[in-house]
Design a protein around this motif. Structure first.
Motif, PDB file in Angstrom:
ATOM      1  N   THR A   1      -0.540  10.839   6.094  1.00 48.17           N
ATOM      2  CA  THR A   1      -1.731   9.847   5.811  1.00 48.17           C
ATOM      3  C   THR A   1      -1.432   8.551   5.528  1.00 48.17           C
ATOM      4  O   THR A   1      -2.283   7.712   5.999  1.00 48.17           O
ATOM      5  CB  THR A   1      -1.973  10.449   4.294  1.00 48.17           C
ATOM      6  N   VAL A   2      -0.322   8.085   4.923  1.00 49.46           N
ATOM      7  CA  VAL A   2       0.068   6.775   5.071  1.00 49.46           C
ATOM      8  C   VAL A   2       0.368   5.866   6.118  1.00 49.46           C
ATOM      9  O   VAL A   2      -0.155   4.842   6.429  1.00 49.46           O
ATOM     10  CB  VAL A   2       1.070   6.520   3.847  1.00 49.46           C
TER      11      VAL A   2
ATOM     12  N   GLU B   1       2.582   1.676  -3.346  1.00 44.49           N
ATOM     13  CA  GLU B   1       1.547   2.042  -4.580  1.00 44.49           C
ATOM     14  C   GLU B   1       1.168   3.450  -4.288  1.00 44.49           C
ATOM     15  O   GLU B   1       0.904   4.284  -5.380  1.00 44.49           O
ATOM     16  CB  GLU B   1       0.423   0.977  -4.310  1.00 44.49           C
ATOM     17  N   ALA B   2       0.829   3.911  -3.160  1.00 43.78           N
ATOM     18  CA  ALA B   2       0.479   5.141  -2.873  1.00 43.78           C
ATOM     19  C   ALA B   2       1.474   6.317  -3.169  1.00 43.78           C
ATOM     20  O   ALA B   2       1.120   7.397  -3.804  1.00 43.78           O
ATOM     21  CB  ALA B   2      -0.191   5.411  -1.436  1.00 43.78           C
ATOM     22  N   LEU B   3       2.493   5.990  -2.915  1.00 45.28           N
ATOM     23  CA  LEU B   3       3.539   6.860  -2.720  1.00 45.28           C
ATOM     24  C   LEU B   3       4.532   7.013  -4.195  1.00 45.28           C
ATOM     25  O   LEU B   3       5.080   8.212  -4.526  1.00 45.28           O
ATOM     26  CB  LEU B   3       4.611   6.921  -1.923  1.00 45.28           C
TER      27      LEU B   3
ATOM     28  N   ALA C   1       0.302   6.938  -7.822  1.00 39.16           N
ATOM     29  CA  ALA C   1       0.713   8.088  -6.788  1.00 39.16           C
ATOM     30  C   ALA C   1       0.722   9.511  -7.449  1.00 39.16           C
ATOM     31  O   ALA C   1       0.825   9.815  -8.646  1.00 39.16           O
ATOM     32  CB  ALA C   1       2.004   7.784  -6.387  1.00 39.16           C
TER      33      ALA C   1
ATOM     34  N   ALA D   1       0.647  -1.194   0.043  1.00 41.49           N
ATOM     35  CA  ALA D   1       0.002  -0.043   0.091  1.00 41.49           C
ATOM     36  C   ALA D   1       0.845   1.342   0.063  1.00 41.49           C
ATOM     37  O   ALA D   1       0.749   2.135  -0.678  1.00 41.49           O
ATOM     38  CB  ALA D   1      -0.895  -0.066   1.250  1.00 41.49           C
ATOM     39  N   LEU D   2       2.054   1.371   0.682  1.00 41.53           N
ATOM     40  CA  LEU D   2       2.850   2.387   0.959  1.00 41.53           C
ATOM     41  C   LEU D   2       3.427   2.657  -0.529  1.00 41.53           C
ATOM     42  O   LEU D   2       3.637   3.870  -0.876  1.00 41.53           O
ATOM     43  CB  LEU D   2       3.964   2.436   1.843  1.00 41.53           C
TER      44      LEU D   2
ATOM     45  N   ALA E   1       1.487  13.775   2.966  1.00 41.11           N
ATOM     46  CA  ALA E   1       1.379  12.279   2.544  1.00 41.11           C
ATOM     47  C   ALA E   1       2.020  11.274   3.560  1.00 41.11           C
ATOM     48  O   ALA E   1       1.425  10.030   3.576  1.00 41.11           O
ATOM     49  CB  ALA E   1       2.210  12.235   1.248  1.00 41.11           C
TER      50      ALA E   1
END
Length: 228
Positions: A191-192, A168-170, A175, A165-166, A188
């Protein structure tokens, strides 16, 4: 008579190898893994291309060792941050925050280490690096479970899910593209980290407190400031 390298020779060889890897890291950070080519890396390291081949007989070996070195540095940073935390929940928050900050501080390099397509096979090195970092996150979740701070769970699976998740999100294809700004980067990271703590069972109020605690740490401020 058997030739034995002197201490000075060993030091010189190690320094040259480090210079080659540093040059490869700079190239990857600037232009992605596609920029990690033997001749340009040699120029950056101020050595002949043949010298690079003596240390790394192929581009695959050079990139694989680069991936391993970057991952070792990240793993060491995660452990330092978590070990300095006052308790297992804080240690988990510190570990997650460190992963997020390291990913955001050099996003192009991070993408190259994780998943950027390359024309040589470096899958073994990539898999080993992910396993090591996921294993460290799993150990921190396990410590919090044993301390009664988190509910019982499959810690290995939870750690793998959090790490995915980290990343993919960043740094993944979805991203945001505006995270170079220090304020947006800080937001960011918060949030994560909050998402990760909630996902493994930290109550919301406690999770928010742990996130604020991490944001106020001098090490986190310095990393975010340096990356911005």
């Amino acid at each position: 008579m058997v030739y034995r390298r002197t201490h000075q020779v060993v030091k010189r060889l190690a320094a040259r190898r480090s210079a080659i890897l540093a040059a490869a890291r700079e190239a990857a950070a600037e232009g992605g893994m596609a920029a990690v080519q033997i001749a340009p890396v040699a120029v950056r390291a101020n050595v002949a291309a043949g010298t690079v081949y003596r240390y790394f007989p192929s581009k695959a070996e050079l990139i694989s060792e680069l991936i391993s070195e970057v991952s070792r540095d990240e793993l060491a940073a995660i452990r330092r941050a978590a070990d300095a935390a006052p308790g297992p929940s804080s240690a988990l928050a510190a570990a997650v925050t460190t992963v997020a900050v390291h990913t955001l501080s050099q996003r192009r390099l991070a993408w190259g280490i994780l998943a950027e397509p390359v024309d040589v096979d470096v899958s073994a090195s990539r898999l080993a690096s992910r396993r090591e970092i996921a294993g460290e996150i799993a150990a921190r979740i396990d410590a919090a479970v044993r301390a009664g701070h988190l509910p019982a769970q499959d810690t290995a699976l939870a750690a793998t899910a959090l790490l995915g998740a980290l990343h993919e999100a960043l740094v993944g294809p979805l991203a945001p593209d505006n995270l170079e700004d220090p304020v947006k980067m800080r937001d960011a990271v918060q949030t994560v980290t909050l998402l990760a703590l909630r996902a493994v069972g930290v109550m919301d109020a406690r999770a928010r407190g742990l996130v604020v605690q991490q944001t106020l740490l001098p090490t986190t401020k310095a990393l975010v400031g340096a990356a911005g």
